[in-house]
Design an enzyme around this catalytic site. Structure first.
Site, short mmCIF file in Angstrom:
data_model
loop_
_atom_site.label_atom_id
_atom_site.label_comp_id
_atom_site.label_asym_id
_atom_site.label_seq_id
_atom_site.Cartn_x
_atom_site.Cartn_y
_atom_site.Cartn_z
N ARG A 93 -10.56 -11.44 1.57
CA ARG A 93 -11.43 -12.48 1.01
C ARG A 93 -10.73 -13.84 1.00
NH1 ARG A 93 -11.83 -8.95 -4.29
NH2 ARG A 93 -11.42 -7.42 -2.65
N LYS A 115 0.84 -1.20 0.00
CA LYS A 115 0.00 0.00 0.00
C LYS A 115 0.88 1.25 0.00
CE LYS A 115 -3.82 -1.97 2.75
NZ LYS A 115 -4.95 -1.71 1.84
#
Length: 502
Positions: free
Chosen positions: A355, A281
Site C-alpha cells: 500500500r 516474514k
C-alpha cells in the site's frame, strides 16, 4: 497449437479424431446420435454394454467406427445434460486435451462446443475451449537443465459450430481466446521467474520488449532519482533496503480513434520479492513471496492481450516495481513517511509495504486525467482468509465501475467478490502522530488496506482488486495462475465496445 472453426456433419470429417459428448446415464448428445445412426447403432450398442456411463470426464476412444471417415472417435462423458455448467465444461475440455495427447492424436475436430452450457453462447464455448486448452498445456521449465519430454502430439484443434452463420462468431472467439491465453502465459512466465532474475529492471525489460512489437504502445520508466524529485517518498522508502533499484514502468497504449480520449489506467503492484523488511516474514513459504508482483504480472499480461487484439481504446498501465528487503538502509516501524500527495503515514509494520508503494502511484496517475483507475495487487493475507483461492477481492466506492468489473469476472470465469469500504473502517487507520497508519490491525485487514488506498484516489473513479488468494497456487502445483488477466482483459474488451457473441 493451431485452432480453427468449421461447420459440418461429424460423419464427413476426415480428421484423425472427432470428439463428441455422451450424457449420463448413457445418453447420446445430438452429434453422437448422428454418428450412431450412420454407424447403424454401433455407439449405442457399446453404451448398452456398459462401456461408458457418461459421467463427467469419462473417456472412450473408438477406432474405425462403421461408415465414419475419421480414424477415431473420442466419446467424452459430460454428466447430466441439465447440469452441464461452466466449471464442468472447462473440466471436460481439460480432460479431453489430455486424452488426445496421451493417445497420440495430432489433430481433432471437437463437437463439444455444440453442447448446451447453461447461460453460455457459441462465442463463450469456443473462446473458453481455447483458453482452457492453452492453460492446460502450460509448463514452466525454462530454468531446468534437463527438460522432460512431455507427450504432446496434438497440433491442430478444429471447433465445430452448429450453423455456418456462427463461423464469424467462432473465429472471433478464437482470436480473443488466443490473445487472453498469450497474456496469461506472459503473466505466468514473469511471475514464475525467480527473484534473482525477475527484479524491477526485468519487469521493465519485459514491457520494453512488448513496446518494440506494438505500434500503439510506448514504454518509459521512472527510476529512483526521478521518484525523489516527484516526492514519491513512500514508494522509495519500501525499496531502500534493496540493492535493486525501484523502477516504475509506464506503458501507454493509444488505440482509440480519438487520441484525446481519456485513458483507463491499470496499476499493478510489482514487489518482485517481499521479505517483509525489518518486520521479517517467517522463513517457511517465503520463497513464494516472489509472487508478490502478481498484480504487475497480471497488468502486463492484460496489456499483452490488449496489444494482440489491437483494441480501439486508450490505456495506461503502471508496473510498480520494487523489492522489500531488510538492511541498515531499510525503512523501520515507527518511521513517518510523507507521500507524494502530501499526506503522512506512520509505519507500524514494514510488511504492509504494498500500500505504501501503491499510494504514491495512485497519486502519480492523476497526470493522465484518467477515465478511471483499477489497481490490482497481492495485497493482504486477510483477503485469502476471507475469500480463499476462488474469488479475488473487489473494492470500490463507485458502484458502476464495481459492477462492470464483477460482470467482467463472471463473463471470463475470473471472478471477484465485492467487499465494503464503509467510512467506519477508516477509523482503524487513525494515528496519534501522522495522518494515518499503514496497518489497521487484524480485523477486516483486506478492507482496511483498501480504505488506506482510497485516501489517495479522490480525483477519479477507482477500484482495487486484491489477488493475494488467486494470483498463484501453493503446494504440489505451485505456480502462477495467470489471474487476473482474464478479468482485466474482459473489462477492456467490454469498455472498447468490441463485438463478442451472437
Amino acid at each position: 497449437m493451431e485452432f480453427s472453426v468449421k461447420s459440418g456433419s461429424p460423419e464427413k470429417q476426415r480428421s484423425a479424431c472427432i470428439v463428441v459428448g455422451v450424457y449420463e446415464p448413457r445418453r447420446l448428445s445430438g452429434i453422437a446420435e448422428q454418428l450412431d445412426k450412420i454407424s447403424e447403432g454401433y455407439i449405442s450398442n457399446l453404451l448398452r454394454r456398459g462401456d461408458l456411463e457418461g459421467k463427467p470426464g469419462q473417456m472412450l476412444l473408438l477406432h474405425h467406427v462403421p461408415n465414419v471417415l475419421s480414424e477415431r472417435v473420442l466419446l467424452v462423458g459430460c454428466g447430466k445434460e441439465r447440469e452441464l455448467d461452466e466449471r464442468q465444461y472447462k473440466q471436460i475440455i481439460t480432460k479431453t486435451i489430455k486424452t488426445l495427447n496421451e493417445t497420440g492424436s495430432m489433430e481433432a475436430v471437437c463437437f463439444l462446443t455444440e453442447l448446451h452450457v447453461k447461460g453460455r453462447d457459441t462465442y463463450w464455448k469456443v473462446r473458453e475451449a481455447v483458453e482452457t486448452t492453452q492453460n492446460s498445456l502450460y509448463s514452466f521449465d525454462a530454468l531446468k537443465s534437463a527438460k522432460g519430454e512431455t507427450r504432446r502430439p496434438l497440433r491442430k484443434l478444429v471447433f465445430n459450430v452448429p450453423t455456418r452463420r456462427e463461423l464469424t462468431v467462432g473465429e472471433r472467439a478464437i482470436e480473443h481466446g488466443m490473445a487472453v491465453s498469450a497474456g496469461m502465459r506472459l503473466c505466468r512466465d514473469v511471475a514464475n521467474m525467480p527473484p534473482n532474475i525477475c527484479n524491477p529492471a526485468y519487469l521493465a525489460s519485459q514491457a520494453r520488449q512488448m513496446g518494440e512489437n506494438s505500434e500503439e504502445l510506448t514504454v518509459t520508466t521512472v527510476g529512483e532519482e526521478q521518484m525523489a524529485k516527484l516526492g514519491m517518498n513512500s514508494y522509495l522508502a519500501v525499496g531502500r533496503g534493496s540493492d535493486n533499484e525501484s523502477i516504475m514502468t509506464v506503458m501507454e497504449y493509444k488505440g482509440a480513434v480519438d487520441n484525446t480520449e481519456k485513458p483507463i489506467v491499470l496499476v499493478g503492484k510489482g514487489l518482485t520479492f517481499d521479505s517483509g523488511g525489518i518486520s521479517l516474514k517467517p522463513g517457511e513459504g517465503m520463497d513464494e513471496m516472489k509472487y508478490d508482483m502478481g498484480g504487475a504480472a497480471g497488468v502486463i499480461g492484460a496489456m499483452k492481450a490488449l496489444c494482440d487484439m489491437k483494441l480501439p481504446i486508450n490505456v495506461v498501465a503502471i508496473l510498480a516495481g520494487c523489492e522489500n528487503m531488510p538492511s541498515s538502509n531499510a525503512y523501520r516501524p515507527g518511521d513517518i513517511l510523507t507521500t507524494m500527495s502530501g499526506q503522512t503515514v506512520e509505519v507500524l509494520n514494514t510488511d504492509a509495504e504494498g500500500r505504501l508503494v501503491l499510494c504514491d502511484v495512485l497519486t502519480y496517475v492523476e497526470r493522465f486525467d484518467p477515465e478511471l483507475v483499477v489497481d490490482t495487487a497481492t495485497l493482504t493475507g486477510a483477503c485469502v482468509i476471507a475469500l480463499g483461492k476462488h474469488a479475488s477481492g473487489l473494492f470500490s466506492g463507485h458502484n458502476p465501475l464495481a459492477h462492470e468489473l464483477l460482470n467482467a469476472g463472471e463473463q471470463s470465469g475470473d471472478r471477484a467478490w465485492r467487499l465494503p469500504i464503509w467510512d467506519e473502517y477508516q477509523e482503524h487507520l487513525e494515528s496519534p502522530f501522522a495522518d494515518m497508519t499503514n496497518l489497521g490491525g487484524r480485523p477486516a485487514g483486506a478492507i482496511t488496506a483498501a480504505c488506506f488506498l482510497s485516501r489517495f484516489t479522490k480525483k477519479y473513479n477507482w477500484a482495487h482488486i486484491d489477488v493475494a488468494g488467486t494470483a498463484w497456487n501453493s503446494g504440489a502445483n505451485k505456480g502462477s495462475t495467470g489471474r487476473p488477466v482474464p478479468l482485466l482483459t474482459q473489462f477492456l474488451i467490454n469498455r472498447a465496445g468490441v463485438e463478442q457473441g451472437d
